[in-house]
Design an enzyme around this catalytic site. Structure first.
Site, PDB file in Angstrom:
ATOM      1  N   ASP A  46      -8.726  41.822  -1.990  1.00 48.37           N
ATOM      2  CA  ASP A  46      -9.939  42.199  -2.719  1.00 48.37           C
ATOM      3  C   ASP A  46      -9.834  43.627  -3.239  1.00 48.37           C
ATOM      4  OD1 ASP A  46     -10.214  43.492  -0.287  1.00 48.37           O
ATOM      5  OD2 ASP A  46     -12.264  42.830   0.079  1.00 48.37           O
ATOM      6  N   SER A  47      -8.740  44.313  -2.896  1.00 49.46           N
ATOM      7  CA  SER A  47      -8.448  45.609  -3.515  1.00 49.46           C
ATOM      8  C   SER A  47      -8.255  45.476  -5.012  1.00 49.46           C
ATOM      9  CB  SER A  47      -7.192  46.222  -2.881  1.00 49.46           C
ATOM     10  OG  SER A  47      -6.115  45.297  -2.891  1.00 49.46           O
ATOM     11  N   ASP A  85      -7.937  37.342   0.437  1.00 48.07           N
ATOM     12  CA  ASP A  85      -9.054  38.018   1.106  1.00 48.07           C
ATOM     13  C   ASP A  85     -10.366  37.286   0.845  1.00 48.07           C
ATOM     14  OD1 ASP A  85      -7.940  40.153   2.461  1.00 48.07           O
ATOM     15  OD2 ASP A  85      -8.130  41.541   0.785  1.00 48.07           O
ATOM     16  N   LYS A 115      -7.814  35.835   4.686  1.00 51.43           N
ATOM     17  CA  LYS A 115      -7.855  37.053   5.507  1.00 51.43           C
ATOM     18  C   LYS A 115      -9.281  37.567   5.599  1.00 51.43           C
ATOM     19  CE  LYS A 115      -5.979  41.070   4.130  1.00 51.43           C
ATOM     20  NZ  LYS A 115      -7.130  42.029   4.189  1.00 51.43           N
ATOM     21  N   GLU A 117     -11.810  40.692   7.363  1.00 52.38           N
ATOM     22  CA  GLU A 117     -11.889  41.990   8.021  1.00 52.38           C
ATOM     23  C   GLU A 117     -12.879  41.922   9.181  1.00 52.38           C
ATOM     24  OE1 GLU A 117     -12.854  45.096   5.276  1.00 52.38           O
ATOM     25  OE2 GLU A 117     -11.258  44.558   3.858  1.00 52.38           O
ATOM     26  N   GLU A 184      -4.588  48.416   9.451  1.00 52.78           N
ATOM     27  CA  GLU A 184      -4.633  49.372   8.339  1.00 52.78           C
ATOM     28  C   GLU A 184      -5.061  50.752   8.809  1.00 52.78           C
ATOM     29  OE1 GLU A 184      -6.449  50.105   3.842  1.00 52.78           O
ATOM     30  OE2 GLU A 184      -6.806  48.196   4.858  1.00 52.78           O
TER      31      GLU A 184
END
Length: 314
Positions: A46-47, A85, A115, A117, A184
């Site tokens: 999602d970056s 993500d 993925k 978070e 991270e």
């Protein structure tokens, strides 16, 4: 032809100390080049919100954005394990809503894994996803979707209590069924400890040398951005941004001066060969001859005039 890895292969690679390589990529050409270069996993992060959509954070990225980009990556890297993500507020909002959003990502995107978070707070939903047949990669340490609660991009795990929480998060994700975890921007000390104590692979980004694999962003290692932002955890392998800028500048200059287009770039009365070389028209011409030789009623030369304007996309 290479064979796409599975989560079983990834686990075996950890056991054999065969380091995992992960590239974050967002579109067809970057995925294709990453696969050709031999990366083990492509992460559609999602970056992309920061890198290719121009947002300040990842928070505006939507489910539709992630599906769109995953589709492109899946077309470019048909033999590589793809992780996508789940974007902000598409999970951690209850089991049923999380499952619905995850189902869309898997069915429409075409990747092999998702993925998420978070740690202990999302373990129940990770477990539900795994039980539903969706492989889950975890992500702890710095969590970009929680950037405002982190108070900025800060290294995590410097304080003992913070490091212990990261370790608990990692173990909770492993117990919930995650097959791997991204660490991270955490201290090398805590990343080493987590990598030793977990049976599943760890993938570091700014987490030191002890992780079972490393992930970096396509645009970062190629310096494919403007302005370039230096990041301590990134090694730049090529300066593609400068090459692109110089090339476009040369195009602008040559158009202004009249140097481009030159003689070799224009079409005259006998332009068929030039068009063939661009659009693969030679095969089409041979097919046409075959039709005519078989008694086709097409007149000689019919349709050739259009070949300069209608490319034979293959």
């Amino acid at each position: 032809m290479r064979k796409r890895l599975t989560i079983t292969n990834l686990q075996q690679m950890k056991e054999e100390n065969n380091k995992l390589t992960v590239m974050t990529a967002y579109d067809y050409p970057s995925a294709m080049l990453s696969e050709e270069a031999g990366v083990d996993i492509i992460l559609v992060g999602d970056s992309l919100g920061n890198v290719v959509l121009g947002y300040d954070t990842t928070l505006p990225v939507t489910l539709d954005d992630m599906i769109y980009h995953t589709k492109a990556v899946a077309r470019g890297a048909r033999n590589t394990f793809i992780v996508t993500d789940m974007p902000f507020m598409t999970y951690g909002i209850g089991r049923e809503a999380t499952l619905r959003n995850a189902a869309r990502m898997m069915q429409e995107g075409g990747g092999q894994s998702l993925k998420l978070e978070g740690g202990e707070e999302i373990a129940v939903e990770v477990s539900a996803l795994v039980k539903a047949g969706i492989p889950v990669m975890g992500h702890i340490g710095l969590k970009p979707q929680s950037i405002h609660t982190h108070g900025g991009f800060k290294v995590q795990g410097k304080q003992e209590a913070e490091a212990e929480q990261i370790l608990r998060d990692a173990k909770a994700l492993e117990q919930a069924g995650a097959y791997a975890i991204v660490l991270e921007l955490v201290t090398e000390t805590i990343a080493d400890r987590i990598s030793r104590e977990l049976s599943i692979p760890t993938i570091g980004i700014g987490a030191g040398r002890g992780c079972d694999g490393q992930v970096l962003v396509y645009h970062d290692i190629l310096q494919y951005s403007s302005p370039v932002i230096k990041k301590k955890m990134v090694k730049v392998y090529a300066d593609i941004g400068s090459t692109i800028r110089d090339a476009i500048g040369a195009f602008v200059s040559e158009v202004k001066s009249g140097e481009f287009p030159a003689e070799e770039h224009v079409f005259g009365k006998r332009s068929e060969d030039a068009v063939d070389s661009l659009y693969g028209g030679s095969a089409t011409r041979e097919q046409t001859k075959g039709v005519e030789g078989a008694g086709g009623s097409r007149q000689a030369g019919e349709g050739n005039e259009q070949r300069d304007f209608v490319p034979n996309h293959r």
